[in-house]
Design an enzyme around this catalytic site. Structure first.
Site, PDB file in Angstrom:
ATOM      1  N   ALA A 125     -75.178   6.962  20.430  1.00  0.00           N
ATOM      2  CA  ALA A 125     -74.357   7.800  19.546  1.00  0.00           C
ATOM      3  C   ALA A 125     -73.416   8.715  20.311  1.00  0.00           C
ATOM      4  O   ALA A 125     -73.813   9.409  21.233  1.00  0.00           O
ATOM      5  CB  ALA A 125     -75.225   8.629  18.607  1.00  0.00           C
ATOM      6  N   LYS A 182     -85.415  -0.434  16.479  1.00  0.00           N
ATOM      7  CA  LYS A 182     -84.719   0.831  16.708  1.00  0.00           C
ATOM      8  C   LYS A 182     -85.089   1.747  15.554  1.00  0.00           C
ATOM      9  O   LYS A 182     -84.680   1.528  14.416  1.00  0.00           O
ATOM     10  CB  LYS A 182     -83.206   0.631  16.767  1.00  0.00           C
ATOM     11  CG  LYS A 182     -82.491   1.957  16.999  1.00  0.00           C
ATOM     12  CD  LYS A 182     -80.983   1.845  16.960  1.00  0.00           C
ATOM     13  CE  LYS A 182     -80.383   3.249  16.983  1.00  0.00           C
ATOM     14  NZ  LYS A 182     -78.950   3.242  16.695  1.00  0.00           N
TER      15      LYS A 182
END
Lengths: 257, 377, 66
Positions: free
Chosen positions: A184, A97
């Protein structure tokens, strides 16, 4: 529910979990199990030589779980490449990531460095999942650079504010040739379901589960929400707002009668 | 390449799915902002017929939102009717014993000058048959070079080319390519195009990938309605093709054309199906609702009255005063047309009719000087 | 000689290898990575990698994070 495929690997669960902010590693492990997640992020830190501590890795290592090391803490592409190499060595996976946020306040991703790092890391053989702005053009550029997914943000990280970028996420989902993972900002199961209904391939959730009063039950709630949202998407959502009637009067189409 | 995608879409199953679309499917599609091909199938299906007025209103609204009160105007110029293909439906068919014309450079320039006298045209579409030996890429490049002093935006409608050839032509000022797939039904495609270069289905259908790879700014697509009885299926395949191209070549603009064949009066090829005005309107509305941005182009095949009515309801590009024979504007005004023109109005009349509808004809929205950088590369 | 490990000074015998350092630190078999002067050294090269005085060594392991 269709399986999700990323870089040739298939996943039954479309819920990715972050491992930050849990009260204990035991609680985290239980939450992960309950969530059914098969992709779990892991960060890196310098070993504290004087205070040996519990190894968090053993709580998340499982045959059904793909570890997803992140590059949290790096500020540019060069640091990201270094962090990636360290991660590959430490965790024995080339999945990554990619997150580059030079800004310590909002942890917003640096688009330019993220694109540069993606180009480099793909060449170095990494499976790159970049965390990025909900910018449709950037997402196409990342895809062209070889990113395995794009991970646009729904809202500033840790804010739990939901899909503030919804209009852009929709365009990204429509255009993308790789899976779109909303990362997020997802603060509640309804946000996760909303993202899945839009057609997102998966969501990445951390804070909302980790800081819940009961993280294990919240992980269960997210599991169900992600499944429900995906099922709804695949089933073809009905209209909720508009109710179109077959129109008897025909001011615009009278010429066709 | 799109041929690989297309192989996975079953023609008969798609046809069945279109006819199985229900009232609820149509309502769902109408309520969405981002439609997928399944929604498009619902909107072109018989189930959507009762919603024609609603679709017209949505199409009107989306078109005005994205394009304002404007209509792009272009004019085609056929520079040759010489062709080595044997498309069974086409007047330029290789075995049709007609006089073949390949315009000379002087004739081309005369045509350009004659067009400029018809109206303030800046968008020119250069059209050829397929004769790579006598009218190949160098010939097309020359026609572009000669056209540049007269027009701001040049498109071509020619045989499918290689990536390198498309790139080469952009260096000569070519800004867009129109290419009709004619039909996405592979087996029948081979019946309609039995011989010649055009008989290679894959080469044609993957031509759009090559245009995208060459960075062509604008790509025009089309299904010749009249070939396949199930034209809805054919147009659905074009919708899949559009979505595919948009994903892969996302910097390119796309346009849809729906050329429909009329019954032939002089014993030529008879269309397998004739699409009604109502059906064409439905497909036009469906296209706009499916994709708010795609350009929808109506040629002078369509009648003046139909074009006037549809001008507000989804169409965003029109030709005017077209001649579909090589040199038709000046050099050979009486030659054989490729297809019959229904709207024979003068350019000024077309423009005046649009203005009366509150639509501004746009002659120019691109200048090739923007492409100079590309040309120098 | 002195080297720096995760920002802390450490004494090692002259000519020590990275393997020797790993042993001193009791690094586990898995889950760690080591870099010298910002260059990652794969585990299979540890025994052949000598340490120089002043070397900046970074040892990382897994941590919780999103």
């Amino acid at each position: 529910m269709e399986k999700l495929t990323i870089a040739g690997k298939s996943f039954s669960s479309r819920l990715f979990l972050g491992t930050g902010k849990f009260r204990s590693n035991e609680l985290m492990e239980q939450a992960i199990r309950t969530s059914g997640s098969e992709m779990v992020t892991v960060a890196m830190k310098r070993i504290d030589l004087e205070n040996p501590e519990d190894d968090m890795l053993r709580h998340i290592t499982h045959e059904s779980i793909q570890l997803l090391p992140n590059t949290s803490g790096v500020r540019d592409a060069e640091e990201a490449v270094f962090a990636a190499q360290m991660a590959r060595e430490a965790f024995g996976t080339n999945w990554l990531k990619l997150e580059i946020h030079p800004d310590p306040r909002y942890l917003l991703p640096d688009s330019i460095e993220t694109l540069k790092a993606t180009e480099k890391l793909v060449k170095l053989g990494f499976v790159v999942l970049p965390y990025c702005q909900a910018d449709p053009v950037l997402c196409k550029r990342l895809e062209e650079a070889g990113a395995a997914t794009v991970m646009p943000l729904g809202a500033p990280i840790g804010t739990n504010r939901g899909l503030r970028t919804k209009d852009f996420l929709q365009i990204i989902i429509e255009q993308a040739g790789v899976p779109v993972v909303v990362d997020a900002g997802i603060g509640s199961p309804s946000h996760a379901a909303e993202a899945m209904e839009l057609g997102a391939s998966a969501v990445l959730v951390n804070t909302a589960i980790a800081i819940a009063a009961d993280p294990v039950r919240m992980a269960n709630a997210f599991r169900q929400a992600v499944e429900a949202g995906r099922e709804a998407y695949e089933a073809g959502l009905g209209s909720v707002s508009a109710n179109f009637e077959a129109n008897a009067s025909s001011p615009l189409t009278a010429f066709l009668q | 390449m799109f041929s690989e995608v297309l192989e996975k879409i079953d023609w008969d199953a798609t046809t069945e799915a279109i006819y199985a679309k229900s009232d609820a499917d149509v309502r769902r599609a109408l309520a969405k902002n981002h439609l997928d091909v399944e929604d498009f199938m619902a909107l072109i299906s018989p189930a959507a017929e009762p919603y024609l007025e609603t679709m017209a209103q949505l199409s009107y609204r989306y078109t005005r939102e994205r394009f304002g009160n404007t209509m792009q105007i272009f004019i085609p110029l056929y520079i040759t009717n010489s062709c080595t293909n044997s498309c069974v439906y086409c007047g330029f068919h290789v075995s049709n014993p007609m006089k073949r014309t390949i315009l000379t450079e002087e004739e081309m320039v005369n045509e350009y000058k004659a067009i400029k006298k018809l109206g303030p045209f800046e968008n020119l579409l250069i059209v050829t048959g397929e004769n790579p030996v006598k009218a190949g890429v160098p010939y097309i490049a020359r026609s572009l070079d000669l056209a540049r002093p007269y027009f701001s935006n040049l498109k071509i409608e020619v045989m499918p080319l290689s990536v390198e050839e498309y790139e080469e032509l952009t260096h000569h000022g070519m800004n867009g390519v129109i290419c009709f797939q004619e039909t996405y039904h592979k087996a029948n495609y081979n019946i309609y195009h039995p011989r010649g270069m055009k008989s290679n289905f894959e080469w044609r259908v993957n031509g759009f990938d090559r245009m995208g790879q060459a960075g062509v700014h604008s790509i025009g697509m089309g299904v010749l309605v009249g070939l396949e009885k199930e034209w809805r299926t054919d147009i659905t395949m074009m919708a899949y093709h559009l979505r595919y191209l948009q994903k892969h070549y996302w910097k390119t603009k796309y346009s849809f054309n729906f050329p429909r064949m009329r019954p032939s009066e002089n014993g030529g090829f008879q269309p397998n199906v004739v699409m009604s005005d109502r059906e064409l309107a439905q497909v036009t509305f469906a296209t706009r609702i499916f994709d708010h941005d795609v350009d929808i182009s109506y040629s002078t095949r369509e009648s003046a009255s139909f074009r006037n009515h549809m001008a507000r309801l989804g169409v965003t590009t029109m030709s005017a005063e077209s001649k579909t024979d090589p040199g038709g504007y000046y050099s050979y005004p009486q030659a054989l047309e490729q297809f019959h023109v229904s709207d024979e109005r003068k350019t000024g009349e077309v423009a005046a009719a649009l203005r009366a509808l509150g639509i501004e004809p746009v002659w120019k929205d691109w200048d090739q000087s923007f492409d100079e950088l590309t040309c120098r590369k | 000689m002195q080297i720096i490990v995760n920002n802390k000074a450490m004494e090692m015998a002259e000519g020590s290898t990275l393997s020797a350092l790993a042993e001193t630190l009791r690094l586990p078999e898995k889950g760690v990575a080591v870099a010298i002067n910002n260059q990652m050294i794969p585990r299979e090269e540890w025994s052949a990698t000598g340490l120089q005085a002043g070397a900046q060594v970074v040892v990382i392991k897994a941590a919780c994070g999103g």
